[in-house]
Scaffold this motif. Structure first.
Motif, mmCIF file in Angstrom:
data_model
loop_
_atom_site.group_PDB
_atom_site.id
_atom_site.type_symbol
_atom_site.label_atom_id
_atom_site.label_comp_id
_atom_site.label_asym_id
_atom_site.label_seq_id
_atom_site.Cartn_x
_atom_site.Cartn_y
_atom_site.Cartn_z
ATOM 1 N N LYS A 150 0.815 -1.213 0.000
ATOM 2 C CA LYS A 150 0.000 0.000 0.000
ATOM 3 C C LYS A 150 0.854 1.271 0.000
ATOM 4 C CE LYS A 150 -4.045 -2.033 2.256
ATOM 5 N NZ LYS A 150 -4.965 -1.983 3.435
ATOM 6 N N ILE A 151 1.915 1.295 0.801
ATOM 7 C CA ILE A 151 2.741 2.510 0.861
ATOM 8 C C ILE A 151 3.746 2.564 -0.276
ATOM 9 C CG2 ILE A 151 2.478 2.606 3.364
ATOM 10 C CD1 ILE A 151 5.455 1.731 3.544
ATOM 11 N N GLY A 152 3.905 1.460 -1.002
ATOM 12 C CA GLY A 152 4.808 1.450 -2.138
ATOM 13 C C GLY A 152 6.264 1.502 -1.710
ATOM 14 N N HIS A 153 7.046 2.288 -2.423
ATOM 15 C CA HIS A 153 8.488 2.350 -2.196
ATOM 16 C C HIS A 153 8.868 3.551 -1.338
ATOM 17 C CE1 HIS A 153 9.045 -0.847 -5.230
ATOM 18 N NE2 HIS A 153 8.005 -0.264 -5.812
ATOM 19 N N ASN A 154 7.956 3.952 -0.457
ATOM 20 C CA ASN A 154 8.193 5.092 0.416
ATOM 21 C C ASN A 154 9.092 4.702 1.588
ATOM 22 O OD1 ASN A 154 6.376 6.358 -1.236
ATOM 23 N ND2 ASN A 154 4.742 6.508 0.268
ATOM 24 N N PHE A 155 10.016 5.579 1.923
ATOM 25 C CA PHE A 155 10.753 5.416 3.173
ATOM 26 C C PHE A 155 9.873 5.926 4.306
ATOM 27 C CE2 PHE A 155 14.372 6.010 0.116
ATOM 28 C CZ PHE A 155 14.799 4.694 0.163
ATOM 29 N N ILE A 156 9.905 5.265 5.450
ATOM 30 C CA ILE A 156 8.948 5.603 6.502
ATOM 31 C C ILE A 156 9.594 6.167 7.758
ATOM 32 C CG2 ILE A 156 7.191 3.995 5.711
ATOM 33 C CD1 ILE A 156 8.124 1.982 7.742
ATOM 34 N N ASN A 157 10.907 6.014 7.926
ATOM 35 C CA ASN A 157 11.563 6.498 9.142
ATOM 36 C C ASN A 157 12.651 7.503 8.800
ATOM 37 O OD1 ASN A 157 10.201 4.691 11.009
ATOM 38 N ND2 ASN A 157 11.424 3.061 10.068
ATOM 39 N N PRO A 158 12.906 8.476 9.677
ATOM 40 C CA PRO A 158 14.063 9.351 9.480
ATOM 41 C C PRO A 158 15.332 8.519 9.367
ATOM 42 C CG PRO A 158 12.673 10.185 11.246
ATOM 43 C CD PRO A 158 12.148 8.822 10.908
ATOM 44 N N GLY A 159 16.133 8.825 8.374
ATOM 45 C CA GLY A 159 17.379 8.089 8.166
ATOM 46 C C GLY A 159 17.273 6.936 7.202
ATOM 47 N N ASP A 160 16.041 6.492 6.864
ATOM 48 C CA ASP A 160 15.877 5.362 5.942
ATOM 49 C C ASP A 160 16.449 5.674 4.558
ATOM 50 O OD1 ASP A 160 14.696 3.875 7.892
ATOM 51 O OD2 ASP A 160 12.672 3.904 7.036
ATOM 52 N N ALA A 161 16.202 6.881 4.073
ATOM 53 C CA ALA A 161 16.682 7.238 2.730
ATOM 54 C C ALA A 161 18.199 7.220 2.674
ATOM 55 C CB ALA A 161 16.146 8.617 2.332
ATOM 56 N N GLU A 162 18.832 7.752 3.717
ATOM 57 C CA GLU A 162 20.293 7.782 3.744
ATOM 58 C C GLU A 162 20.865 6.371 3.912
ATOM 59 O OE1 GLU A 162 18.554 11.455 4.134
ATOM 60 O OE2 GLU A 162 18.294 9.845 5.598
ATOM 61 N N ALA A 163 20.189 5.555 4.716
ATOM 62 C CA ALA A 163 20.636 4.169 4.869
ATOM 63 C C ALA A 163 20.543 3.418 3.546
ATOM 64 C CB ALA A 163 19.800 3.470 5.946
ATOM 65 N N TYR A 164 19.505 3.719 2.770
ATOM 66 C CA TYR A 164 19.358 3.086 1.458
ATOM 67 C C TYR A 164 20.512 3.476 0.543
ATOM 68 C CZ TYR A 164 17.579 2.395 -3.300
ATOM 69 O OH TYR A 164 17.444 2.044 -4.619
ATOM 70 N N GLN A 165 20.836 4.757 0.490
ATOM 71 C CA GLN A 165 21.936 5.208 -0.352
ATOM 72 C C GLN A 165 23.254 4.579 0.095
ATOM 73 O OE1 GLN A 165 21.601 9.447 0.125
ATOM 74 N NE2 GLN A 165 19.788 9.589 -1.155
ATOM 75 N N SER A 223 23.589 1.737 1.572
ATOM 76 C CA SER A 223 23.594 0.304 1.262
ATOM 77 C C SER A 223 23.988 0.061 -0.196
ATOM 78 C CB SER A 223 22.230 -0.300 1.556
ATOM 79 O OG SER A 223 21.238 0.167 0.643
ATOM 80 N N LEU A 224 23.529 0.923 -1.098
ATOM 81 C CA LEU A 224 23.926 0.768 -2.503
ATOM 82 C C LEU A 224 25.423 0.981 -2.666
ATOM 83 C CD1 LEU A 224 21.061 2.502 -4.548
ATOM 84 C CD2 LEU A 224 21.496 0.060 -4.266
ATOM 85 N N LEU A 225 25.958 2.010 -2.005
ATOM 86 C CA LEU A 225 27.401 2.258 -2.106
ATOM 87 C C LEU A 225 28.182 1.111 -1.485
ATOM 88 C CD1 LEU A 225 29.760 4.034 -2.876
ATOM 89 C CD2 LEU A 225 29.454 5.296 -0.724
ATOM 90 N N LEU A 226 27.708 0.597 -0.363
ATOM 91 C CA LEU A 226 28.393 -0.534 0.262
ATOM 92 C C LEU A 226 28.402 -1.749 -0.658
ATOM 93 C CD1 LEU A 226 29.727 -1.774 2.764
ATOM 94 C CD2 LEU A 226 27.443 -2.372 3.601
ATOM 95 N N SER A 227 27.296 -1.991 -1.358
ATOM 96 C CA SER A 227 27.234 -3.117 -2.293
ATOM 97 C C SER A 227 28.248 -2.940 -3.418
ATOM 98 C CB SER A 227 25.824 -3.242 -2.877
ATOM 99 O OG SER A 227 24.897 -3.605 -1.890
ATOM 100 N N ILE A 228 28.337 -1.716 -3.925
ATOM 101 C CA ILE A 228 29.297 -1.460 -5.009
ATOM 102 C C ILE A 228 30.717 -1.676 -4.507
ATOM 103 C CG2 ILE A 228 30.202 0.308 -6.563
ATOM 104 C CD1 ILE A 228 27.396 1.579 -6.530
ATOM 105 N N ARG A 229 31.014 -1.128 -3.329
ATOM 106 C CA ARG A 229 32.370 -1.253 -2.802
ATOM 107 C C ARG A 229 32.739 -2.700 -2.505
ATOM 108 N NH1 ARG A 229 32.213 3.978 1.329
ATOM 109 N NH2 ARG A 229 33.083 5.510 -0.162
ATOM 110 N N SER A 230 31.782 -3.505 -2.058
ATOM 111 C CA SER A 230 32.091 -4.868 -1.645
ATOM 112 C C SER A 230 31.993 -5.890 -2.778
ATOM 113 C CB SER A 230 31.153 -5.295 -0.511
ATOM 114 O OG SER A 230 29.802 -5.275 -0.948
ATOM 115 N N ARG A 231 31.226 -5.583 -3.828
ATOM 116 C CA ARG A 231 30.962 -6.591 -4.858
ATOM 117 C C ARG A 231 31.593 -6.268 -6.209
ATOM 118 N NH1 ARG A 231 26.664 -10.028 -3.234
ATOM 119 N NH2 ARG A 231 26.504 -10.754 -5.382
ATOM 120 N N SER A 232 32.094 -5.048 -6.377
ATOM 121 C CA SER A 232 32.600 -4.652 -7.688
ATOM 122 C C SER A 232 34.109 -4.487 -7.676
ATOM 123 C CB SER A 232 31.942 -3.342 -8.137
ATOM 124 O OG SER A 232 32.512 -2.901 -9.356
#
Length: 394
Positions: free
Chosen positions: A292-307, A309-318
């Protein structure tokens, strides 16, 4: 606010480099379908005024998600519309405030579009009302009304003569324009592999589906995790909501580039599905339903944690080198001051409204004098100190 003609001219202005025109189509988005036997995308596109077919290894959907308005409905709307010069429009069709001269305007929604329309219409409209939840969950106080606008809670229903709000108050006028700043549906009609259907939260989804709010299965709110399509072949950019769009789009684009360049960059489907189910479980534990809420972040800090996590994936997997400013693994993607102010943005907004109301010159005192990043940080820090002394600790 830019005129629609100016927006339409932007793609052409970006397309001035030699030998690129043959790769760019500025006409309506072509239909695309996954060809399982060829393991590629079949795309019917237009180039140079001629229709043709193309086959592509990867497809990146990055055309925005602001084309299909989400329009709520209320009992009695039809009868109310027949009672005078009245209309209900989504913010998608807002084209300027001049058309509102002599009217009463009601704007529904607290997002950026709602704020803009409220501010613009005040110069022309007789009265401007703004409908939103003043005490939204997780906010430190009442969300501030825009100066000059009259706050109203959510709409309950319509009668032939009035708009009735949930607190029992009404709005009655013969000349009313209601603007719905209520967001957009997540639809990609040119993508033939995306089904539009209800999503049962209890049943795992394994083929790409949208219910208008939520597209699933999607890995990291970015990569399609359809059982029939390899994980790095389809990316849908821009799904996350309640985020700083520029920073999110950049790190998403970087992740897409690495996924395309390195075949094993992304986890396998089984691991992706497990991660997705775990993510949805955590959202439900917080009292929200992801479908229902879709791809919305719901807590303060969620958006930054998402960003992060993507950088961490790039650094660790690429194995491909990152841009120099991201090459140091100890350098965070988002500066600490951005994290702090995004987490405390609503409180800061309430404080600023109080500063303006106080008559102490808040508009000038607590804004940047030079426009530099450092000066804006200084202004916000000064506003926070003033708020702690004069608003929150009283």
């Amino acid at each position: 606010m830019a005129h629609s003609a100016q927006i339409a001219a932007i793609p052409a202005s970006q397309n001035k480099h030699p030998n690129t025109n043959k790769f760019v189509s500025l006409l309506p988005t072509p239909p695309a379908a996954w060809n399982d036997s060829a393991q590629a995308w079949d795309v019917d596109f237009v180039s140079g005024g001629k229709k043709s077919e193309g086959t592509f290894d990867h497809l990146v959907v990055a055309n925005g998600h602001y084309a299909y308005p989400k329009i709520p409905t209320w009992e009695g709307t039809g009868e109310w519309l027949e009672g005078g010069e009245r209309e209900v429009l989504h913010s998608l069709w807002y084209r300027g405030a001049e058309q509102l001269r002599g009217k009463t305007v009601l704007v529904v929604g607290f997002g950026a579009s709602g704020w803009d329309i409220v501010r613009h219409s005040q110069e022309y409209a007789d009265e401007v009302y703004h409908s939103y939840d003043a005490y939204a969950p997780g906010t430190p106080g009442k969300l501030p009304a825009i100066p000059g606008a009259i706050w109203k809670p959510r709409i309950s229903h319509f009668t032939p003569s009035s708009i009735v709000f949930t607190d029992g108050s009404t709005l009655s006028s013969e000349k009313v324009t209601v603007f719905l700043a209520t967001g957009y549906e997540n639809l990609i009609p040119f993508l033939r592999d995306l089904s539009y259907a209800p999503i049962d939260p209890k049943v795992p989804v394994r083929s790409l589906t949208t219910n208008g709010s939520y597209i699933t299965p999607i890995h990291a709110d970015l990569f399609a995790a359809d059982a029939s399509i390899p994980t790095n072949r389809l990316a849908v950019v821009g799904l996350p909501w309640y985020t700083a769009v520029g920073g999110t789009s950049y790190i998403q684009g970087l992740a897409v580039g690495h996924a395309i360049a390195e075949e094993g960059f992304l986890p396998g489907l089984e691991e992706i599905w497990r991660e997705l189910e775990e993510k949805e479980r955590r959202v439900r534990e917080q009292g929200k339903e992801p479908t229902k809420i879709g791809h919305n972040f719901i807590n303060p800090g969620d958006a930054e944690a998402y960003q992060d996590s993507l950088l961490l994936s790039i650094r660790s997997r690429s194995s491909i080198a990152l841009p120099s400013w991201l090459s140091d693994p100890n350098t965070p993607y988002i500066e600490d001051w951005r994290r702090y102010w995004r987490a405390n943005g609503v409180k800061l907004g309430i404080t600023y409204a109080k500063a303006v109301e106080s008559g102490l010159g808040g508009e000038k005192r607590f804004t940047s004098e030079t426009g530099t990043q450092e000066d804006w940080v200084r202004a916000m820090e000064e506003l926070e100190r003033w708020g702690e002394e004069n608003v929150w600790n009283q």
